[in-house]
Motif scaffolding. Structure first.
Motif, PDB file in Angstrom:
ATOM      1  N   LEU A  32    -104.286  14.329 -46.626  1.00 18.81           N
ATOM      2  CA  LEU A  32    -103.398  15.025 -45.694  1.00 18.81           C
ATOM      3  C   LEU A  32    -102.849  16.301 -46.344  1.00 18.81           C
ATOM      4  O   LEU A  32    -101.647  16.495 -46.483  1.00 18.81           O
ATOM      5  CB  LEU A  32    -102.265  14.096 -45.266  1.00 18.81           C
ATOM      6  N   THR A  33    -103.753  17.168 -46.710  1.00 20.24           N
ATOM      7  CA  THR A  33    -103.368  18.369 -47.446  1.00 20.24           C
ATOM      8  C   THR A  33    -102.637  19.391 -46.571  1.00 20.24           C
ATOM      9  O   THR A  33    -102.073  20.355 -47.103  1.00 20.24           O
ATOM     10  CB  THR A  33    -104.607  19.024 -48.071  1.00 20.24           C
ATOM     11  N   HIS A  34    -102.647  19.181 -45.260  1.00 12.49           N
ATOM     12  CA  HIS A  34    -101.938  20.108 -44.379  1.00 12.49           C
ATOM     13  C   HIS A  34    -100.442  19.811 -44.315  1.00 12.49           C
ATOM     14  O   HIS A  34     -99.682  20.596 -43.738  1.00 12.49           O
ATOM     15  CB  HIS A  34    -102.540  20.054 -42.970  1.00 12.49           C
ATOM     16  N   LEU A  35    -100.029  18.678 -44.913  1.00 12.20           N
ATOM     17  CA  LEU A  35     -98.618  18.295 -44.898  1.00 12.20           C
ATOM     18  C   LEU A  35     -97.982  18.580 -46.256  1.00 12.20           C
ATOM     19  O   LEU A  35     -98.649  18.561 -47.283  1.00 12.20           O
ATOM     20  CB  LEU A  35     -98.474  16.811 -44.566  1.00 12.20           C
ATOM     21  N   ARG A  36     -96.678  18.801 -46.257  1.00 10.15           N
ATOM     22  CA  ARG A  36     -95.921  19.049 -47.493  1.00 10.15           C
ATOM     23  C   ARG A  36     -95.271  17.725 -47.904  1.00 10.15           C
ATOM     24  O   ARG A  36     -94.176  17.391 -47.475  1.00 10.15           O
ATOM     25  CB  ARG A  36     -94.877  20.130 -47.253  1.00 10.15           C
ATOM     26  N   MET A  37     -95.996  16.975 -48.706  1.00  5.64           N
ATOM     27  CA  MET A  37     -95.589  15.614 -49.035  1.00  5.64           C
ATOM     28  C   MET A  37     -94.714  15.578 -50.274  1.00  5.64           C
ATOM     29  O   MET A  37     -94.990  16.230 -51.274  1.00  5.64           O
ATOM     30  CB  MET A  37     -96.835  14.730 -49.244  1.00  5.64           C
ATOM     31  N   THR A  38     -93.657  14.752 -50.209  1.00  2.00           N
ATOM     32  CA  THR A  38     -92.767  14.517 -51.326  1.00  2.00           C
ATOM     33  C   THR A  38     -92.565  13.019 -51.486  1.00  2.00           C
ATOM     34  O   THR A  38     -92.288  12.318 -50.506  1.00  2.00           O
ATOM     35  CB  THR A  38     -91.394  15.184 -51.101  1.00  2.00           C
ATOM     36  N   GLU A  39     -92.697  12.527 -52.713  1.00  2.00           N
ATOM     37  CA  GLU A  39     -92.443  11.120 -53.000  1.00  2.00           C
ATOM     38  C   GLU A  39     -90.965  10.954 -53.350  1.00  2.00           C
ATOM     39  O   GLU A  39     -90.417  11.721 -54.146  1.00  2.00           O
ATOM     40  CB  GLU A  39     -93.320  10.641 -54.158  1.00  2.00           C
ATOM     41  N   VAL A  40     -90.334   9.926 -52.754  1.00  2.00           N
ATOM     42  CA  VAL A  40     -88.908   9.727 -52.974  1.00  2.00           C
ATOM     43  C   VAL A  40     -88.634   8.268 -53.305  1.00  2.00           C
ATOM     44  O   VAL A  40     -89.426   7.370 -53.004  1.00  2.00           O
ATOM     45  CB  VAL A  40     -88.072  10.156 -51.744  1.00  2.00           C
ATOM     46  N   ALA A  41     -87.506   8.040 -53.925  1.00  2.00           N
ATOM     47  CA  ALA A  41     -87.022   6.707 -54.285  1.00  2.00           C
ATOM     48  C   ALA A  41     -85.554   6.620 -53.874  1.00  2.00           C
ATOM     49  O   ALA A  41     -84.920   7.643 -53.562  1.00  2.00           O
ATOM     50  CB  ALA A  41     -87.181   6.469 -55.789  1.00  2.00           C
ATOM     51  N   PRO A  42     -84.980   5.408 -53.863  1.00  2.00           N
ATOM     52  CA  PRO A  42     -83.573   5.281 -53.473  1.00  2.00           C
ATOM     53  C   PRO A  42     -82.670   6.212 -54.287  1.00  2.00           C
ATOM     54  O   PRO A  42     -82.793   6.318 -55.506  1.00  2.00           O
ATOM     55  CB  PRO A  42     -83.263   3.810 -53.762  1.00  2.00           C
ATOM     56  N   GLY A  43     -81.804   6.908 -53.576  1.00  2.00           N
ATOM     57  CA  GLY A  43     -80.891   7.855 -54.205  1.00  2.00           C
ATOM     58  C   GLY A  43     -81.345   9.295 -54.114  1.00  2.00           C
ATOM     59  O   GLY A  43     -80.528  10.210 -54.288  1.00  2.00           O
ATOM     60  N   ASP A  44     -82.634   9.530 -53.847  1.00  2.00           N
ATOM     61  CA  ASP A  44     -83.123  10.899 -53.742  1.00  2.00           C
ATOM     62  C   ASP A  44     -82.631  11.547 -52.451  1.00  2.00           C
ATOM     63  O   ASP A  44     -82.539  10.901 -51.397  1.00  2.00           O
ATOM     64  CB  ASP A  44     -84.651  10.936 -53.779  1.00  2.00           C
ATOM     65  N   VAL A  45     -82.340  12.841 -52.535  1.00  2.00           N
ATOM     66  CA  VAL A  45     -81.819  13.605 -51.406  1.00  2.00           C
ATOM     67  C   VAL A  45     -82.731  14.802 -51.166  1.00  2.00           C
ATOM     68  O   VAL A  45     -83.109  15.501 -52.110  1.00  2.00           O
ATOM     69  CB  VAL A  45     -80.374  14.066 -51.676  1.00  2.00           C
ATOM     70  N   THR A  46     -83.090  15.029 -49.904  1.00  2.00           N
ATOM     71  CA  THR A  46     -83.966  16.143 -49.530  1.00  2.00           C
ATOM     72  C   THR A  46     -83.290  16.941 -48.429  1.00  2.00           C
ATOM     73  O   THR A  46     -82.851  16.371 -47.423  1.00  2.00           O
ATOM     74  CB  THR A  46     -85.327  15.618 -49.021  1.00  2.00           C
ATOM     75  N   ARG A  47     -83.206  18.255 -48.609  1.00  5.34           N
ATOM     76  CA  ARG A  47     -82.623  19.111 -47.570  1.00  5.34           C
ATOM     77  C   ARG A  47     -83.744  19.677 -46.708  1.00  5.34           C
ATOM     78  O   ARG A  47     -84.755  20.184 -47.221  1.00  5.34           O
ATOM     79  CB  ARG A  47     -81.805  20.235 -48.183  1.00  5.34           C
TER      80      ARG A  47
END
Length: 257
Positions: free
Chosen positions: A93-108
């Motif tokens: 899925l290279t057309h998407l901007r993927m970010t891996e997150v874990a509990p506590g992570d914050v994304t704006r």
């Protein structure tokens, strides 16, 4: 503009807050393995549009690669840390901007913040291999604080980890006649309201998919969880406004009093 919630079926919702569209656990399939969509038509292209999509855990009815592939190029995608290793299809899925997150992570994202919170649920990609990734919930913070629980059981630190919320999107059923540990049924979801004390709640994850050939096996487990959740919530958490939506319907919880 008040937050608006649209339920597309199963755990798939659109949360619109501060002019940002958030899509939860996208699943746009008529059939998934032994499951068939029994209620609600397939969502149209409007449901695919999002600024950010959230994936709560690796089970195929929540992380569905063909549904994610329909998202527009550039869409943000938040997945549990380790998901691309456990689900190689994500790497395509290279057309998407993927970010891996874990509990506590914050994304704006625009004018909202998305906070990953813990969930009590099996995080493996069943039935394949031992690879694990944390099962997550998410809190979307903008003009309101909206909690999307993904799939979870009750846990002692739920109120502390999730924090104050205005709206709770809670799973109240499943896709089969039995729910095991690490899930909320109608009664446990009502108990979650007692712990979280939101202003409003929307029941999700029920009444959409059901195993092929199992129509006669405890059919009430398919049809009634939303109604039962509303009944129990009125008894245990009467201060919470419960909005039981039809597939494809929307509500602005702050206005629907």
């Amino acid at each position: 503009m008040p937050v608006e919630i649209t339920w597309w079926g199963h755990a798939t919702c659109t949360v619109e807050d501060s002019d940002v569209r958030v899509l939860t656990d996208p699943l746009f399939a008529r059939r998934l393995a032994h499951l068939r969509r029994r209620r609600g038509g397939l969502p149209g292209a409007d449901a695919w549009h999002a600024d950010v999509a959230l994936v709560s855990h690796l089970h195929a009815d929540h992380l569905h690669v063909p549904s994610l592939a329909r998202l527009a190029p550039g869409t943000r995608l938040l997945v549990p840390r380790g998901a691309p290793r456990a689900v190689p299809g994500l790497r395509r899925l290279t057309h998407l901007r993927m970010t891996e997150v874990a509990p506590g992570d914050v994304t704006r994202v625009g004018d909202i913040v998305v906070r990953a919170v813990p969930a009590r649920h099996d995080g493996r990609r069943l039935p394949f291999g031992p690879q694990r990734a944390p099962a997550l919930g998410f809190v979307v913070e903008g003009e309101a604080r909206t909690y999307f629980a993904g799939d979870t059981g009750l846990f002692d630190a739920m109120a502390k980890e999730v924090g104050p919320v205005d709206v709770a999107l809670l799973p109240v059923g499943g896709w089969g006649p039995c729910l095991g540990e690490g899930h909320l049924d109608a009664g446990r979801a009502a108990e979650a309201l007692v712990r979280l004390a939101p202003r409003s709640a929307v029941p999700v994850h029920y009444g959409t998919y059901w195993p092929i050939g199992m129509d006669a096996v405890r059919p009430h487990e398919f049809h009634t969880p939303g109604q039962e959740f509303a009944r129990l919530a009125a008894l245990r958490a009467p201060e919470v406004a419960v909005h039981r939506l039809e597939h494809g319907a929307s509500v602005r919880p702050g206005e629907a009093r």
